[in-house]
Design a protein around this motif. Structure first.
Motif, PDB file in Angstrom:
ATOM      1  N   HIS A 243      -3.760  -2.972  -3.988  1.00 13.78           N
ATOM      2  CA  HIS A 243      -2.830  -3.705  -3.124  1.00 13.78           C
ATOM      3  C   HIS A 243      -1.638  -4.205  -3.949  1.00 13.78           C
ATOM      4  O   HIS A 243      -0.507  -4.244  -3.464  1.00 13.78           O
ATOM      5  CB  HIS A 243      -3.538  -4.885  -2.458  1.00 13.78           C
TER       6      HIS A 243
ATOM      7  N   ASN B 293       2.334  -4.623  -1.316  1.00 11.87           N
ATOM      8  CA  ASN B 293       2.247  -5.118   0.059  1.00 11.87           C
ATOM      9  C   ASN B 293       2.072  -6.632   0.012  1.00 11.87           C
ATOM     10  O   ASN B 293       0.975  -7.138  -0.248  1.00 11.87           O
ATOM     11  CB  ASN B 293       1.078  -4.447   0.780  1.00 11.87           C
TER      12      ASN B 293
ATOM     13  N   THR C  96      -0.715  -8.259   2.582  1.00 12.26           N
ATOM     14  CA  THR C  96      -2.121  -8.171   2.203  1.00 12.26           C
ATOM     15  C   THR C  96      -2.405  -8.948   0.925  1.00 12.26           C
ATOM     16  O   THR C  96      -3.483  -9.530   0.775  1.00 12.26           O
ATOM     17  CB  THR C  96      -2.544  -6.705   2.027  1.00 12.26           C
TER      18      THR C  96
ATOM     19  N   ARG D  90      -6.360   4.290   5.684  1.00 11.78           N
ATOM     20  CA  ARG D  90      -5.927   2.930   5.349  1.00 11.78           C
ATOM     21  C   ARG D  90      -5.205   2.299   6.528  1.00 11.78           C
ATOM     22  O   ARG D  90      -5.350   1.097   6.793  1.00 11.78           O
ATOM     23  CB  ARG D  90      -5.029   2.946   4.112  1.00 11.78           C
TER      24      ARG D  90
END
Length: 345
Positions: free
Chosen positions: A23, A28, A31, A201
Motif C-alpha cells: 500500500h 494510496n 488506504t 484488488r
C-alpha cells in the motif's frame, strides 16, 4: 476485568503491518490512512486496557487528553478514507478515467490528505465546542471522550460520519455498476488507465468499503441511539454554562456501572479490532500480499542469512518443475539410433 483486551488490541495493531508495504509503494493515501488510524486506535485501546484493567485511577492525564481527541478524529477519518477509496474506484471504473496523469494522481493525493487528516483535525477542534468536561475513565476500557449531548453535538459528532458513510455507499454502488457493465474489458481498462489496481484488488476494495460502511453506519446509529436513551438532550445555552467545571474527570467503576451501559462500552470497544480484522482479512491474504511475503522472505534469506537465492519466481503449484520447450534441429539418425530413441521415450 477484560484480560483479553490488551492482547487482542496489540495483535490487531501488529496485523496491520502485513499489508502496509505494498500500500505504501502504491501511494494510496486513503488506504494508508485507514491503516494509520486503525493502528493508532488499537494501540490506544491496548495501553488503556493495561493501565485501567482493575481500577479508575485518575492518572496519565496528558495521555488521555491526546488519545481522546485521536479517538474523535478516527471516528471521522475512517468513513472519510472509505469515501475517498470509493470515489477513486468509481472514477477508475468509469470512462472518465481512461488515462491518469501524474498531475491527476497528485491532485487525488492532496484531496485524500485533506479528507483523511485535515478534516479529522477540524472535527477534533470542533469537538471542543460540545465537550462538557475533560474526559471519562471507564474501568477496563480506559479514558474516553465526552460529549455534551445537545443539538450542536448531533451535527458535529454524529451526522458527518453518517453522511460520509452514506456517500461512500453510493460511490461503491456506482463502482460495482461500472464493474458489472464492463466486466469483460475491465482488465484492459485498468491497463489503459495506468492504474496500480488489479481486478481482484479492485473487487476487494469495493467489498471492504461496503462492509466497513455498513459496519460504521450500524455502530454510529447504535451509539447515537444509546446516547438518546441514556441521556436527555440538553440545550446548548452558552459557552460558560456548557464548559463549567471543565477540568473534572468522571469515573465509571465496574461495580457501579449499569449493565446496559457496560454492554454499550463493550460493543463500542470491539468496533476498532473488528474493523481491523475486516481490513486485514481483505488485504493480507490475497495474491498480492502472498507475493509480497515471498519477496520479503527472499530478501531475508539473501541479505540476513547470506544464502544464495534464485530470482526465478515459483510456479503456480510450487512443486512441479517448469517445462521448457527446446528447438531441436533435424538430425540424421541410423536405424539403431531410432529404435533406441523410441524405447527411451
Amino acid at each position: 476485568m477484560h484480560p483479553e483486551f490488551a492482547p487482542i488490541a496489540f495483535t490487531a495493531a501488529a496485523s496491520l503491518l502485513l499489508p502496509l508495504p505494498w500500500h505504501w509503494r502504491a501511494g494510496n493515501i486513503a488506504t494508508l490512512s485507514i491503516i494509520f488510524w486503525l493502528f493508532v486506535c488499537n494501540v490506544i485501546y491496548g495501553v488503556d486496557a493495561i493501565i485501567w484493567s482493575e481500577g479508575v485511577r485518575i492518572i496519565a492525564l496528558v495521555w488521555c487528553d491526546i488519545t481522546t481527541k485521536l479517538i474523535i478524529g478516527a471516528n471521522f477519518a475512517l468513513p472519510a478514507a472509505c469515501l475517498c477509496v470509493c470515489i477513486h474506484l468509481e472514477r477508475v471504473a468509469s470512462v472518465r478515467a481512461a488515462r491518469t496523469s501524474v498531475a491527476d494522481k497528485r491532485r487525488r493525493q492532496i484531496f485524500e490528505l485533506v479528507m483523511c487528516f485535515g478534516l479529522p483535525c477540524l472535527f477534533m477542534a470542533l469537538h471542543y465546542v460540545v465537550q462538557g468536561h475533560r474526559f471519562d475513565i471507564v474501568e477496563g476500557f480506559g479514558c474516553r471522550p465526552t460529549t455534551y449531548y445537545s443539538i450542536p453535538s448531533i451535527f458535529i459528532v454524529w451526522i458527518p460520519p453518517l453522511l460520509m458513510s452514506l456517500a461512500a455507499l453510493i460511490y461503491a454502488g456506482l463502482a460495482l455498476r461500472h464493474f458489472i457493465i464492463r466486466r469483460l474489458s475491465f482488465s484492459l481498462h485498468l491497463d489503459a488507465s495506468r492504474s496500480a489496481l488489479t481486478t481482484s484488488r479492485y473487487v476487494r476494495l469495493v467489498l471492504m468499503s461496503v462492509l466497513q460502511m455498513f459496519w460504521s453506519i450500524s455502530l454510529t446509529s447504535y451509539a447515537m441511539w444509546f446516547t438518546i436513551m441514556a441521556t436527555p438532550i440538553r440545550p446548548w445555552t452558552n459557552w460558560a454554562d456548557v464548559h463549567s467545571n471543565f477540568s473534572r474527570v468522571d469515573t465509571y467503576p465496574a461495580r457501579f456501572t449499569p449493565p446496559r451501559v457496560a454492554t454499550c462500552f463493550y460493543v463500542l470497544w470491539w468496533t476498532i479490532p473488528a474493523s481491523t480484522i475486516l481490513f486485514v482479512g481483505f488485504f493480507a491474504f490475497g495474491r498480492d500480499a502472498v507475493d509480497e511475503y515471498k519477496q520479503c522472505f527472499v530478501w531475508f534469506r539473501r541479505n540476513i542469512l547470506r544464502q544464495s537465492v534464485s530470482d526465478e519466481k515459483p510456479n503456480k503449484f510450487g512443486t512441479l518443475p517448469t517445462i521448457r520447450l527446446v528447438d531441436i534441429s533435424p538430425v540424421q539418425f541410423s536405424d539403431s539410433d531410432k529404435i533406441s530413441s523410441i524405447l527411451a521415450i
